[in-house]
Design a protein around this motif. Structure first.
Motif, PDB file in Angstrom:
ATOM      1  N   ASN A  13     -19.057 -57.608  83.553  1.00 47.37           N
ATOM      2  CA  ASN A  13     -18.531 -56.295  83.948  1.00 47.37           C
ATOM      3  C   ASN A  13     -17.329 -55.859  83.114  1.00 47.37           C
ATOM      4  O   ASN A  13     -16.722 -54.825  83.399  1.00 47.37           O
ATOM      5  CB  ASN A  13     -18.142 -56.315  85.424  1.00 47.37           C
ATOM      6  CG  ASN A  13     -19.345 -56.537  86.326  1.00 47.37           C
ATOM      7  OD1 ASN A  13     -20.433 -56.022  86.046  1.00 47.37           O
ATOM      8  ND2 ASN A  13     -19.167 -57.311  87.394  1.00 47.37           N
ATOM      9  N   GLY A  14     -16.976 -56.653  82.121  1.00 47.50           N
ATOM     10  CA  GLY A  14     -15.863 -56.285  81.259  1.00 47.50           C
ATOM     11  C   GLY A  14     -14.523 -56.810  81.713  1.00 47.50           C
ATOM     12  O   GLY A  14     -13.507 -56.555  81.057  1.00 47.50           O
ATOM     13  N   PHE A  23      -7.682 -58.443  83.857  1.00 48.03           N
ATOM     14  CA  PHE A  23      -7.711 -57.016  83.531  1.00 48.03           C
ATOM     15  C   PHE A  23      -9.084 -56.642  83.003  1.00 48.03           C
ATOM     16  O   PHE A  23      -9.888 -57.500  82.620  1.00 48.03           O
ATOM     17  CB  PHE A  23      -6.646 -56.694  82.479  1.00 48.03           C
ATOM     18  CG  PHE A  23      -6.728 -57.561  81.247  1.00 48.03           C
ATOM     19  CD1 PHE A  23      -7.477 -57.176  80.152  1.00 48.03           C
ATOM     20  CD2 PHE A  23      -6.053 -58.774  81.196  1.00 48.03           C
ATOM     21  CE1 PHE A  23      -7.562 -57.972  79.022  1.00 48.03           C
ATOM     22  CE2 PHE A  23      -6.124 -59.584  80.073  1.00 48.03           C
ATOM     23  CZ  PHE A  23      -6.877 -59.185  78.986  1.00 48.03           C
ATOM     24  N   LYS A  24      -9.356 -55.356  82.992  1.00 46.45           N
ATOM     25  CA  LYS A  24     -10.633 -54.851  82.484  1.00 46.45           C
ATOM     26  C   LYS A  24     -10.470 -54.428  81.034  1.00 46.45           C
ATOM     27  O   LYS A  24      -9.639 -53.573  80.714  1.00 46.45           O
ATOM     28  CB  LYS A  24     -11.140 -53.688  83.319  1.00 46.45           C
ATOM     29  CG  LYS A  24     -12.594 -53.327  83.027  1.00 46.45           C
ATOM     30  CD  LYS A  24     -13.209 -52.493  84.134  1.00 46.45           C
ATOM     31  CE  LYS A  24     -14.715 -52.319  83.926  1.00 46.45           C
ATOM     32  NZ  LYS A  24     -15.337 -51.568  85.031  1.00 46.45           N
ATOM     33  N   TRP A  25     -11.260 -55.025  80.161  1.00 43.68           N
ATOM     34  CA  TRP A  25     -11.196 -54.726  78.734  1.00 43.68           C
ATOM     35  C   TRP A  25     -11.905 -53.404  78.457  1.00 43.68           C
ATOM     36  O   TRP A  25     -13.008 -53.170  78.931  1.00 43.68           O
ATOM     37  CB  TRP A  25     -11.848 -55.853  77.942  1.00 43.68           C
ATOM     38  CG  TRP A  25     -11.623 -55.752  76.464  1.00 43.68           C
ATOM     39  CD1 TRP A  25     -12.463 -55.192  75.544  1.00 43.68           C
ATOM     40  CD2 TRP A  25     -10.489 -56.224  75.731  1.00 43.68           C
ATOM     41  NE1 TRP A  25     -11.933 -55.282  74.279  1.00 43.68           N
ATOM     42  CE2 TRP A  25     -10.711 -55.911  74.365  1.00 43.68           C
ATOM     43  CE3 TRP A  25      -9.314 -56.867  76.087  1.00 43.68           C
ATOM     44  CZ2 TRP A  25      -9.806 -56.238  73.361  1.00 43.68           C
ATOM     45  CZ3 TRP A  25      -8.407 -57.193  75.091  1.00 43.68           C
ATOM     46  CH2 TRP A  25      -8.644 -56.882  73.759  1.00 43.68           C
ATOM     47  N   THR A  26     -11.259 -52.527  77.698  1.00 45.82           N
ATOM     48  CA  THR A  26     -11.802 -51.200  77.400  1.00 45.82           C
ATOM     49  C   THR A  26     -11.871 -50.997  75.885  1.00 45.82           C
ATOM     50  O   THR A  26     -11.262 -51.760  75.121  1.00 45.82           O
ATOM     51  CB  THR A  26     -10.911 -50.102  78.009  1.00 45.82           C
ATOM     52  OG1 THR A  26      -9.650 -50.086  77.290  1.00 45.82           O
ATOM     53  CG2 THR A  26     -10.649 -50.367  79.480  1.00 45.82           C
ATOM     54  N   PRO A  27     -12.555 -49.980  75.441  1.00 41.28           N
ATOM     55  CA  PRO A  27     -12.597 -49.694  73.998  1.00 41.28           C
ATOM     56  C   PRO A  27     -11.218 -49.370  73.428  1.00 41.28           C
ATOM     57  O   PRO A  27     -11.007 -49.478  72.212  1.00 41.28           O
ATOM     58  CB  PRO A  27     -13.520 -48.469  73.915  1.00 41.28           C
ATOM     59  CG  PRO A  27     -14.387 -48.568  75.128  1.00 41.28           C
ATOM     60  CD  PRO A  27     -13.501 -49.126  76.200  1.00 41.28           C
ATOM     61  N   GLU A  28     -10.285 -48.968  74.290  1.00 40.80           N
ATOM     62  CA  GLU A  28      -8.939 -48.635  73.812  1.00 40.80           C
ATOM     63  C   GLU A  28      -8.065 -49.870  73.595  1.00 40.80           C
ATOM     64  O   GLU A  28      -6.997 -49.779  72.981  1.00 40.80           O
ATOM     65  CB  GLU A  28      -8.229 -47.706  74.814  1.00 40.80           C
ATOM     66  CG  GLU A  28      -8.746 -46.279  74.822  1.00 40.80           C
ATOM     67  CD  GLU A  28     -10.082 -46.168  75.549  1.00 40.80           C
ATOM     68  OE1 GLU A  28     -10.323 -46.974  76.483  1.00 40.80           O
ATOM     69  OE2 GLU A  28     -10.901 -45.307  75.167  1.00 40.80           O
TER      70      GLU A  28
END
Length: 461
Positions: A13-14, A23-28
């Motif tokens: 789920n990232g 934490f949730k990993w994002t493209p940013e």
């Protein structure tokens, strides 16, 4: 070396977990490859200014002595107060003047009312903030093995001088947060920030010169330029975002949204003064992403990391004003950095008793923080009650710990020996114990009251 560390746990789920932070990993977010370029860039403005100040210093010495060779090789460096020399020559030298103009130009995003509110945040949570900066930001910061390669070569974290080094850092922090005039151009916090910036440039210059003479001394391809942009970002991160989202929450304290924005604004301005890239601090969201990205890519403890971390504990052990025991210092390290990081740093695991003392301290800090910030009178009094210093004198941040070829490793120093003398618990441990016992008594009273109410309800129904 910048590389994703082996401590990362992730799921489909990232979501990721690195060194105890989930934490949730994002493209940013910035991956290791995105951050790597920053280890080869650095503050060229201050470096060129130091070069010119050094030329002026040598020229002045030559005129007095008539012989440049009379200056020993290791002594061919800028002498005197770096900030005063910068100020003195800014109007007569374009290179030096460029740095002077930069630091005295206030960016359009700086709003003094917000900066002042950011300073107040630090004193509103003074006790837990200082604790987090000591054990998470400074000691835990040794987890960046790449950055430690530079610190290791200065000798500034050897066991016999590390306490003074920490107090100098405390002086800088207290001056930066003291009041608005202190951080404005010419104030103590402003001047300290510029002196540290110039000190970084002098150390960088010295190590790069030595690496040119002896390539095996420092591997710039692997570790990057000494005190590079990523190192400086990591330092600012340790004093700002790590405190906001790691240091204080792990002591039971969560800042309000506006406090976060204001505190980041203060340290963004400090980053600007110190020649550090700072756009990542423009919003809380981008600042937090940088903290999480650094945890993934740049935290990888080494043997030198463990040496320096243990030297910090040895340097603080049984020292005034807290006279804290090594066991209590280790317990604080485990609580604020987590078991995994603390073990990587070679810190011995604390007893249940000393861990309980840390819990008591957290209860005390959280209670005082929430009560004080909820009552205007107490909040104002707490903010006004500011420490006046930490050293007993004012350091000028001159180049005292000069890198040299015979100082390539800061070995782990020995802890003080007390020759079997019975040890009296320090003030911080006594306060933590009192808080723990008080909390336990209150919990027993509340539990007893609840049990009585339940019994009465059961017997009457």
């Amino acid at each position: 070396m910048i590389a994703a560390n082996e401590n990362i746990k992730s799921n489909d789920n990232g979501w990721r977990e690195s060194w105890g932070v989930k934490f949730k990993w994002t493209p940013e977010h910035l991956a290791a490859d995105n951050l790597k370029s920053w280890i080869y860039t650095y503050d060229t403005v201050s470096t060129m200014a130091i070069d010119r100040l050094n030329e002026i210093s040598i020229s002045s010495h030559t005129k007095r002595s008539g012989n440049i060779d009379s200056i020993p090789g290791e002594e061919k460096k800028v002498r005197g107060d770096l900030y005063e020399l910068l100020q003195k020559h800014a109007s007569t030298d374009d290179t030096i003047g460029r740095l002077w103009d930069e630091i005295n130009t206030i960016p359009e995003w700086v709003h003094w009312e917000q900066i002042e509110r950011g300073q107040e945040v630090f004193y509103r949570y003074g006790g837990p903030a200082i604790t987090a900066l000591t054990f998470l930001s400074l000691l835990g910061g040794m987890g960046s093995g790449r950055t430690v390669e530079t610190l290791d070569r200065t000798g500034g974290f050897s066991v016999d001088v590390v306490r003074r080094r920490l107090l100098e850092t405390t002086q800088h922090t207290l001056n930066v947060t003291r009041d608005l005039e202190s951080i404005k151009p010419g104030g103590d916090g402003f001047v300290d920030s510029i002196r540290v910036r110039l000190l970084h440039a002098a150390v960088r210059r010295r190590i790069m010169q030595m690496a040119e003479k002896e390539p095996g001394y420092y591997d710039m391809k692997t570790f990057g330029v000494p005190i590079n942009d990523l190192d400086c970002i990591g330092t600012i991160n340790a004093f700002s975002t790590a405190l906001i989202w790691m240091g204080l929450p792990r002591q039971g304290i969560w800042l309000r949204s506006q406090e976060i924005i204001d505190y980041l604004a203060l340290w963004r301005y400090v980053a600007y003064l110190m020649g550090t890239p700072h756009d990542w601090m423009s919003t809380p969201e981008s600042a937090r992403r940088m903290m999480e990205s650094l945890l993934v890519a740049d935290i990888k403890p080494s043997k030198a990391s463990a040496n320096l971390a243990n030297n910090i504990i040895a340097g603080l052990q049984d020292q005034p004003p807290t006279h804290a025991s090594r066991e209590f210092l280790c317990a604080q390290t485990y609580w604020l950095n987590g078991k995994e990081m603390s073990k990587e740093l070679g810190i011995e695991e604390p007893s249940l008793y000393h861990t309980a003392l840390v819990v008591g301290q957290c209860i005390l800090f959280a209670t005082l923080s929430y009560v004080n910030r909820s009552i205007s009178y107490l909040d104002e009094r707490n903010i006004k009650d500011k420490s006046k210093g930490a050293l007993g004198y004012t350091t000028k941040f001159n180049l005292k710990y000069v890198p040299s070829f015979d100082r390539t490793t800061t070995v782990r120093g020995l802890a003080p020996i007390h020759a079997g003398r019975p040890r009296v618990p320090g003030s911080v441990e006594r306060a933590a114990l009192a808080s723990l016992l008080t909390s336990a008594i209150i919990a027993c009273i509340v539990s007893s009251w609840f049990c009585v109410k339940v019994v009465r309800w059961a017997t009457t129904s």
